[in-house]
Design a protein around this motif. Structure first.
Motif, PDB file in Angstrom:
ATOM      1  N   SER A  14       0.762  -1.223   0.107  1.00  0.00           N
ATOM      2  CA  SER A  14      -0.121  -0.149   0.096  1.00  0.00           C
ATOM      3  C   SER A  14       0.947   1.397  -0.018  1.00  0.00           C
ATOM      4  CB  SER A  14      -0.832   0.174   1.305  1.00  0.00           C
ATOM      5  OG  SER A  14      -0.105   0.120   2.343  1.00  0.00           O
ATOM      6  N   LYS A  15       0.424   2.429  -0.549  1.00  0.00           N
ATOM      7  CA  LYS A  15       1.039   3.714  -0.133  1.00  0.00           C
ATOM      8  C   LYS A  15       0.354   4.704   0.440  1.00  0.00           C
ATOM      9  CE  LYS A  15      -1.208   6.236  -3.417  1.00  0.00           C
ATOM     10  NZ  LYS A  15      -1.882   7.321  -2.968  1.00  0.00           N
ATOM     11  N   ALA A  16       1.056   5.660   1.059  1.00  0.00           N
ATOM     12  CA  ALA A  16       0.369   6.675   1.614  1.00  0.00           C
ATOM     13  C   ALA A  16       0.990   8.051   1.077  1.00  0.00           C
ATOM     14  CB  ALA A  16       0.730   6.889   3.238  1.00  0.00           C
ATOM     15  N   GLY A  17       0.152   8.925   0.672  1.00  0.00           N
ATOM     16  CA  GLY A  17       0.648  10.236   0.068  1.00  0.00           C
ATOM     17  C   GLY A  17      -0.076  10.413  -1.261  1.00  0.00           C
ATOM     18  N   ALA A  18      -0.224  11.611  -1.643  1.00  0.00           N
ATOM     19  CA  ALA A  18      -0.816  11.790  -2.837  1.00  0.00           C
ATOM     20  C   ALA A  18      -0.039  11.693  -4.148  1.00  0.00           C
ATOM     21  CB  ALA A  18      -1.247  13.331  -2.748  1.00  0.00           C
ATOM     22  N   LEU A  19      -0.640  11.043  -5.210  1.00  0.00           N
ATOM     23  CA  LEU A  19      -0.093  10.842  -6.481  1.00  0.00           C
ATOM     24  C   LEU A  19      -0.436  11.932  -7.509  1.00  0.00           C
ATOM     25  CD1 LEU A  19      -0.265   7.177  -6.858  1.00  0.00           C
ATOM     26  CD2 LEU A  19       1.913   8.631  -6.403  1.00  0.00           C
ATOM     27  N   THR A  24      -1.208   5.674 -11.101  1.00  0.00           N
ATOM     28  CA  THR A  24      -1.686   5.140 -10.157  1.00  0.00           C
ATOM     29  C   THR A  24      -0.562   4.049  -9.370  1.00  0.00           C
ATOM     30  OG1 THR A  24      -1.951   3.383 -11.709  1.00  0.00           O
ATOM     31  CG2 THR A  24      -3.980   4.969 -11.428  1.00  0.00           C
ATOM     32  N   PHE A  25      -1.097   3.655  -7.909  1.00  0.00           N
ATOM     33  CA  PHE A  25      -0.385   2.777  -7.598  1.00  0.00           C
ATOM     34  C   PHE A  25      -0.975   1.475  -7.460  1.00  0.00           C
ATOM     35  CE2 PHE A  25       1.072   0.640  -3.590  1.00  0.00           C
ATOM     36  CZ  PHE A  25       2.393   0.599  -3.731  1.00  0.00           C
ATOM     37  N   ASP A  30       1.199 -10.129  -5.771  1.00  0.00           N
ATOM     38  CA  ASP A  30       2.241 -11.171  -5.546  1.00  0.00           C
ATOM     39  C   ASP A  30       3.792 -10.801  -4.905  1.00  0.00           C
ATOM     40  OD1 ASP A  30       3.224  -9.242  -7.517  1.00  0.00           O
ATOM     41  OD2 ASP A  30       3.402 -10.669  -9.209  1.00  0.00           O
ATOM     42  N   GLY A  31       3.491  -9.756  -4.171  1.00  0.00           N
ATOM     43  CA  GLY A  31       4.611  -9.098  -3.285  1.00  0.00           C
ATOM     44  C   GLY A  31       5.310  -7.930  -4.330  1.00  0.00           C
ATOM     45  N   SER A  32       4.555  -7.346  -5.431  1.00  0.00           N
ATOM     46  CA  SER A  32       4.959  -6.502  -6.262  1.00  0.00           C
ATOM     47  C   SER A  32       3.865  -5.406  -6.344  1.00  0.00           C
ATOM     48  CB  SER A  32       5.696  -6.873  -7.425  1.00  0.00           C
ATOM     49  OG  SER A  32       4.511  -7.342  -8.413  1.00  0.00           O
ATOM     50  N   ALA A  33       4.223  -4.231  -6.811  1.00  0.00           N
ATOM     51  CA  ALA A  33       3.391  -3.171  -7.109  1.00  0.00           C
ATOM     52  C   ALA A  33       3.596  -2.440  -8.277  1.00  0.00           C
ATOM     53  CB  ALA A  33       2.960  -2.136  -6.040  1.00  0.00           C
ATOM     54  N   ALA A  34       2.791  -1.885  -9.163  1.00  0.00           N
ATOM     55  CA  ALA A  34       3.347  -0.948 -10.173  1.00  0.00           C
ATOM     56  C   ALA A  34       2.772   0.595  -9.850  1.00  0.00           C
ATOM     57  CB  ALA A  34       2.611  -1.664 -11.558  1.00  0.00           C
ATOM     58  N   LEU A  35       3.741   1.401 -10.102  1.00  0.00           N
ATOM     59  CA  LEU A  35       3.643   3.002  -9.929  1.00  0.00           C
ATOM     60  C   LEU A  35       3.763   3.279 -11.476  1.00  0.00           C
ATOM     61  CD1 LEU A  35       3.251   5.338  -8.249  1.00  0.00           C
ATOM     62  CD2 LEU A  35       5.738   5.459  -8.136  1.00  0.00           C
ATOM     63  N   SER A  36       2.382   3.644 -12.180  1.00  0.00           N
ATOM     64  CA  SER A  36       2.419   3.802 -13.607  1.00  0.00           C
ATOM     65  C   SER A  36       1.419   4.840 -14.005  1.00  0.00           C
ATOM     66  CB  SER A  36       2.144   2.471 -14.359  1.00  0.00           C
ATOM     67  OG  SER A  36       0.905   1.946 -13.959  1.00  0.00           O
ATOM     68  N   GLY A  37       1.520   5.417 -15.178  1.00  0.00           N
ATOM     69  CA  GLY A  37       0.380   6.400 -15.829  1.00  0.00           C
ATOM     70  C   GLY A  37       1.370   7.390 -16.426  1.00  0.00           C
TER      71      GLY A  37
END
Length: 167
Positions: A14-19, A24-25, A30-37
């Protein structure tokens, strides 16, 4: 950007803070996340996030993360100004963009006038045009910050001759 973790079972993220708008986050499960857009126009800046990994075993893992959104250079000041011979004049070239663009010019200036990049996304055209330099001086101003294409502007410096009584 892919966020990766270790741990068993695979942690959720999870993430805290504004994008910025358009980014998107997403926890991939599966133990990974994508920060993309694609960040929307006008969202350049620095975004401070805290990413947390948790799987119910021990203490959660967290990491401070800084997302920097840059934007291409643009010249925002007018495309011309007028100075008068033998009188001090000044004009400030302004830009937008992140990081702050560097500025340069091509084309000849009248004697007594200089163009100086201030190193902060602005430049100053200033000085006292010498007598006999009245006329128009076409310039090209370029703003560059390494993001996208350079911004260019056709700029005209007009130097007027001060009135004088000649009889």
């Amino acid at each position: 950007f892919t966020v990766t973790t270790t741990g068993s079972p695979a942690p959720g993220l999870s993430k805290a803070g504004a994008l910025p708008t358009g980014v998107t986050f997403v926890d991939n499960g599966d133990g990974s996340a994508a920060l993309s857009g694609t960040p929307s126009a006008g969202t350049s800046g620095i975004y401070l996030l805290v990413i947390t990994a948790s799987n119910g075993v021990g203490t959660n893992g967290s990491q401070h993360f800084t997302l920097t959104v840059n934007s291409a250079a643009a010249i925002t000041s007018g495309a011309g100004t007028t100075f008068t011979e033998a009188q001090s004049g000044t004009f400030t070239v302004t830009t937008t963009g992140s990081p702050a663009p560097g500025l340069s010019k091509s084309g000849a200036l009248p004697s007594g006038v200089t163009f100086v990049d201030n190193g902060d996304g602005t430049a100053t055209l200033s000085g006292t045009p010498a007598a006999g330099t009245s006329g128009t001086y076409p310039l090209t101003i370029t703003a560059a910050n390494g993001v996208g294409s350079n911004a260019t502007q056709s700029f005209t410096l007009t130097v007027n001759q001060a009135p004088a009584v000649t009889s």
